[in-house]
Design a protein around this motif. Structure first.
Motif, PDB file in Angstrom:
ATOM      1  N   GLY A   1      84.920 -75.467 -50.130  1.00 34.72           N
ATOM      2  CA  GLY A   1      85.477 -75.271 -48.807  1.00 34.72           C
ATOM      3  C   GLY A   1      86.545 -74.211 -48.703  1.00 34.72           C
ATOM      4  O   GLY A   1      87.571 -74.427 -48.043  1.00 34.72           O
ATOM      5  N   CYS A   2      86.312 -73.053 -49.314  1.00 29.45           N
ATOM      6  CA  CYS A   2      87.252 -71.931 -49.227  1.00 29.45           C
ATOM      7  C   CYS A   2      86.527 -70.671 -49.685  1.00 29.45           C
ATOM      8  O   CYS A   2      85.793 -70.709 -50.685  1.00 29.45           O
ATOM      9  CB  CYS A   2      88.475 -72.189 -50.102  1.00 29.45           C
ATOM     10  N   ALA A   3      86.751 -69.573 -48.977  1.00 31.12           N
ATOM     11  CA  ALA A   3      86.137 -68.312 -49.390  1.00 31.12           C
ATOM     12  C   ALA A   3      86.591 -67.907 -50.788  1.00 31.12           C
ATOM     13  O   ALA A   3      85.837 -67.282 -51.541  1.00 31.12           O
ATOM     14  CB  ALA A   3      86.481 -67.209 -48.387  1.00 31.12           C
ATOM     15  N   GLY A   4      87.839 -68.274 -51.139  1.00 31.26           N
ATOM     16  CA  GLY A   4      88.349 -67.950 -52.464  1.00 31.26           C
ATOM     17  C   GLY A   4      87.593 -68.617 -53.588  1.00 31.26           C
ATOM     18  O   GLY A   4      87.659 -68.186 -54.747  1.00 31.26           O
ATOM     19  N   MET A   5      86.877 -69.700 -53.259  1.00 30.14           N
ATOM     20  CA  MET A   5      86.087 -70.416 -54.274  1.00 30.14           C
ATOM     21  C   MET A   5      84.715 -69.793 -54.475  1.00 30.14           C
ATOM     22  O   MET A   5      83.956 -70.227 -55.354  1.00 30.14           O
ATOM     23  CB  MET A   5      85.919 -71.880 -53.863  1.00 30.14           C
ATOM     24  N   GLY A   6      84.376 -68.799 -53.669  1.00 28.81           N
ATOM     25  CA  GLY A   6      83.089 -68.139 -53.821  1.00 28.81           C
ATOM     26  C   GLY A   6      82.914 -67.576 -55.221  1.00 28.81           C
ATOM     27  O   GLY A   6      83.837 -66.998 -55.785  1.00 28.81           O
ATOM     28  N   GLY A   7      81.740 -67.774 -55.785  1.00 26.28           N
ATOM     29  CA  GLY A   7      81.458 -67.296 -57.133  1.00 26.28           C
ATOM     30  C   GLY A   7      81.660 -68.337 -58.214  1.00 26.28           C
ATOM     31  O   GLY A   7      81.351 -68.088 -59.386  1.00 26.28           O
ATOM     32  N   LEU A   8      82.171 -69.516 -57.840  1.00 28.44           N
ATOM     33  CA  LEU A   8      82.464 -70.550 -58.832  1.00 28.44           C
ATOM     34  C   LEU A   8      81.401 -71.652 -58.882  1.00 28.44           C
ATOM     35  O   LEU A   8      81.440 -72.497 -59.770  1.00 28.44           O
ATOM     36  CB  LEU A   8      83.826 -71.197 -58.541  1.00 28.44           C
ATOM     37  N   ALA A   9      80.461 -71.640 -57.964  1.00 26.25           N
ATOM     38  CA  ALA A   9      79.518 -72.751 -57.839  1.00 26.25           C
ATOM     39  C   ALA A   9      78.650 -72.932 -59.084  1.00 26.25           C
ATOM     40  O   ALA A   9      78.447 -74.057 -59.546  1.00 26.25           O
ATOM     41  CB  ALA A   9      78.637 -72.546 -56.608  1.00 26.25           C
ATOM     42  N   GLU A  10      78.143 -71.842 -59.627  1.00 28.42           N
ATOM     43  CA  GLU A  10      77.213 -71.953 -60.760  1.00 28.42           C
ATOM     44  C   GLU A  10      77.884 -72.604 -61.971  1.00 28.42           C
ATOM     45  O   GLU A  10      77.314 -73.510 -62.602  1.00 28.42           O
ATOM     46  CB  GLU A  10      76.675 -70.571 -61.135  1.00 28.42           C
ATOM     47  N   GLU A  11      79.088 -72.167 -62.302  1.00 25.01           N
ATOM     48  CA  GLU A  11      79.797 -72.766 -63.433  1.00 25.01           C
ATOM     49  C   GLU A  11      80.115 -74.233 -63.169  1.00 25.01           C
ATOM     50  O   GLU A  11      80.009 -75.078 -64.064  1.00 25.01           O
ATOM     51  CB  GLU A  11      81.084 -72.000 -63.722  1.00 25.01           C
ATOM     52  N   MET A  12      80.510 -74.547 -61.937  1.00 22.45           N
ATOM     53  CA  MET A  12      80.811 -75.935 -61.603  1.00 22.45           C
ATOM     54  C   MET A  12      79.581 -76.826 -61.748  1.00 22.45           C
ATOM     55  O   MET A  12      79.677 -77.956 -62.227  1.00 22.45           O
ATOM     56  CB  MET A  12      81.369 -76.022 -60.185  1.00 22.45           C
ATOM     57  N   GLU A  13      78.434 -76.327 -61.332  1.00 22.82           N
ATOM     58  CA  GLU A  13      77.205 -77.112 -61.463  1.00 22.82           C
ATOM     59  C   GLU A  13      76.926 -77.450 -62.926  1.00 22.82           C
ATOM     60  O   GLU A  13      76.487 -78.570 -63.254  1.00 22.82           O
ATOM     61  CB  GLU A  13      76.018 -76.343 -60.877  1.00 22.82           C
ATOM     62  N   GLN A  14      77.195 -76.511 -63.808  1.00 20.09           N
ATOM     63  CA  GLN A  14      76.970 -76.749 -65.231  1.00 20.09           C
ATOM     64  C   GLN A  14      77.893 -77.829 -65.769  1.00 20.09           C
ATOM     65  O   GLN A  14      77.499 -78.654 -66.593  1.00 20.09           O
ATOM     66  CB  GLN A  14      77.160 -75.447 -66.005  1.00 20.09           C
ATOM     67  N   HIS A  15      79.141 -77.834 -65.290  1.00 19.04           N
ATOM     68  CA  HIS A  15      80.112 -78.834 -65.739  1.00 19.04           C
ATOM     69  C   HIS A  15      79.862 -80.200 -65.116  1.00 19.04           C
ATOM     70  O   HIS A  15      80.083 -81.230 -65.770  1.00 19.04           O
ATOM     71  CB  HIS A  15      81.537 -78.374 -65.401  1.00 19.04           C
ATOM     72  N   LEU A  16      79.415 -80.227 -63.874  1.00 17.55           N
ATOM     73  CA  LEU A  16      79.348 -81.473 -63.114  1.00 17.55           C
ATOM     74  C   LEU A  16      77.957 -82.089 -63.077  1.00 17.55           C
ATOM     75  O   LEU A  16      77.810 -83.275 -62.758  1.00 17.55           O
ATOM     76  CB  LEU A  16      79.817 -81.231 -61.681  1.00 17.55           C
ATOM     77  N   ASN A  17      76.932 -81.300 -63.366  1.00 12.56           N
ATOM     78  CA  ASN A  17      75.545 -81.754 -63.236  1.00 12.56           C
ATOM     79  C   ASN A  17      75.302 -82.258 -61.819  1.00 12.56           C
ATOM     80  O   ASN A  17      74.703 -83.320 -61.592  1.00 12.56           O
ATOM     81  CB  ASN A  17      75.221 -82.846 -64.252  1.00 12.56           C
ATOM     82  N   LEU A  18      75.767 -81.498 -60.866  1.00 13.18           N
ATOM     83  CA  LEU A  18      75.674 -81.844 -59.452  1.00 13.18           C
ATOM     84  C   LEU A  18      75.505 -80.553 -58.666  1.00 13.18           C
ATOM     85  O   LEU A  18      76.042 -79.513 -59.061  1.00 13.18           O
ATOM     86  CB  LEU A  18      76.953 -82.557 -59.002  1.00 13.18           C
ATOM     87  N   GLN A  19      74.777 -80.596 -57.548  1.00 18.39           N
ATOM     88  CA  GLN A  19      74.591 -79.393 -56.752  1.00 18.39           C
ATOM     89  C   GLN A  19      75.899 -78.989 -56.082  1.00 18.39           C
ATOM     90  O   GLN A  19      76.587 -79.817 -55.486  1.00 18.39           O
ATOM     91  CB  GLN A  19      73.525 -79.607 -55.685  1.00 18.39           C
ATOM     92  N   VAL A  20      76.235 -77.702 -56.192  1.00 16.68           N
ATOM     93  CA  VAL A  20      77.448 -77.160 -55.589  1.00 16.68           C
ATOM     94  C   VAL A  20      77.051 -75.971 -54.721  1.00 16.68           C
ATOM     95  O   VAL A  20      76.347 -75.070 -55.170  1.00 16.68           O
ATOM     96  CB  VAL A  20      78.464 -76.721 -56.658  1.00 16.68           C
ATOM     97  N   ILE A  21      77.501 -75.970 -53.478  1.00 14.10           N
ATOM     98  CA  ILE A  21      77.126 -74.925 -52.527  1.00 14.10           C
ATOM     99  C   ILE A  21      78.242 -73.899 -52.402  1.00 14.10           C
ATOM    100  O   ILE A  21      79.389 -74.242 -52.096  1.00 14.10           O
ATOM    101  CB  ILE A  21      76.791 -75.527 -51.152  1.00 14.10           C
ATOM    102  N   ASP A  22      77.886 -72.659 -52.650  1.00 13.05           N
ATOM    103  CA  ASP A  22      78.798 -71.526 -52.516  1.00 13.05           C
ATOM    104  C   ASP A  22      78.786 -71.078 -51.059  1.00 13.05           C
ATOM    105  O   ASP A  22      77.727 -70.727 -50.525  1.00 13.05           O
ATOM    106  CB  ASP A  22      78.329 -70.395 -53.439  1.00 13.05           C
ATOM    107  N   PRO A  23      79.928 -71.069 -50.372  1.00 12.90           N
ATOM    108  CA  PRO A  23      79.917 -70.740 -48.946  1.00 12.90           C
ATOM    109  C   PRO A  23      79.538 -69.298 -48.642  1.00 12.90           C
ATOM    110  O   PRO A  23      78.936 -69.022 -47.599  1.00 12.90           O
ATOM    111  CB  PRO A  23      81.356 -71.033 -48.508  1.00 12.90           C
ATOM    112  N   ILE A  24      79.869 -68.380 -49.540  1.00 13.59           N
ATOM    113  CA  ILE A  24      79.510 -66.976 -49.299  1.00 13.59           C
ATOM    114  C   ILE A  24      77.998 -66.797 -49.427  1.00 13.59           C
ATOM    115  O   ILE A  24      77.357 -66.174 -48.581  1.00 13.59           O
ATOM    116  CB  ILE A  24      80.265 -66.056 -50.276  1.00 13.59           C
ATOM    117  N   LYS A  25      77.430 -67.366 -50.464  1.00 11.29           N
ATOM    118  CA  LYS A  25      75.979 -67.288 -50.646  1.00 11.29           C
ATOM    119  C   LYS A  25      75.255 -67.935 -49.469  1.00 11.29           C
ATOM    120  O   LYS A  25      74.275 -67.383 -48.947  1.00 11.29           O
ATOM    121  CB  LYS A  25      75.576 -67.977 -51.953  1.00 11.29           C
ATOM    122  N   ALA A  26      75.740 -69.100 -49.035  1.00 13.49           N
ATOM    123  CA  ALA A  26      75.088 -69.809 -47.927  1.00 13.49           C
ATOM    124  C   ALA A  26      75.100 -68.973 -46.663  1.00 13.49           C
ATOM    125  O   ALA A  26      74.089 -68.879 -45.941  1.00 13.49           O
ATOM    126  CB  ALA A  26      75.787 -71.149 -47.694  1.00 13.49           C
TER     127      ALA A  26
END
Length: 219
Positions: free
Chosen positions: A177-202
């Protein structure tokens, strides 16, 4: 002439604009031109309604005075989205929540400040995207930490996401929920084993789709 995507950063931090633009470019077809604009009259970051109000006039002025085929408002609060009269303008917040909503599974928004929570809750309600929304959770990580202390901020964000998952075992998707978090979704998915949505990509994905199908307003 190639279609033109305008990426507008409602805050005044040019370094953030540059990084958001680089992220957006990754998801943009090569035949679409892109430019970025920083709002010089905005606050350094947007965390809550007061910052959004300060950023609104400059954001609207950029949208009004710039020619574009598509535009992204690169703030998860979607500053100016409902106020602008220009067409084909997409807010990264609405696009990301809509992407999660379309999955039809329980999702949560993980944002920055507690001040942002009521703004995003109100936005989700106004967009009609609350059916699957479990909560909007503040990570208590400042927006500019994702520019100035990105590695540390990313680790803290992952920790906040783990706590969110512990509190809500039914959770299936986390929206950043922040533009500053854009680019972090892929790494987070690897750590969390959960789908993470990147707002910029979306937002880029939804904007580009309107070039090949009849345009549908996201307002």
């Amino acid at each position: 002439m190639s279609p033109h995507l305008l990426v507008v950063n409602p805050n005044s931090t040019a370094e953030m604009t540059d990084r958001i633009g680089a992220e957006a470019r990754q998801y943009l077809p090569a035949d679409i031109d892109m430019s970025t604009r920083t709002n010089p009259s905005g606050p350094p970051s947007i965390q809550g309604a007061a910052d959004g109000k300060e950023a609104l006039p400059g954001t609207l002025e950029i949208l009004q005075k710039t020619d574009f085929d598509l535009a992204l408002i690169a703030c998860f609060d979607d500053t100016g989205l409902t106020e602008t009269e220009k067409k084909n303008v997409f807010g990264i917040g609405q696009a990301a929540m809509q992407t999660a909503h379309e999955l039809g599974q329980p999702y949560a928004v993980l944002t920055t400040s507690e001040l942002s929570v009521p703004v995003l809750e109100a936005n989700a309600k106004s967009y009609g995207l609350t059916d699957s929304l479990i909560c909007v959770r503040a990570s208590t990580i400042a927006v500019l930490d994702f520019e100035q202390q990105r590695d540390s901020a990313n680790k803290r964000l992952i920790a906040a996401a783990r706590k969110l998952m512990e509190d809500h075992p039914e959770l299936r998707t986390i929206v950043l929920g922040c533009a500053g978090m854009g680019g972090l979704a892929e790494e987070m998915e690897q750590h969390l084993n959960l789908q993470v949505i990147d707002p910029i990509k979306a937002a880029v994905t939804k904007a580009v789709k309107t070039l090949t199908v009849p345009a549908v307003s996201l307002h």
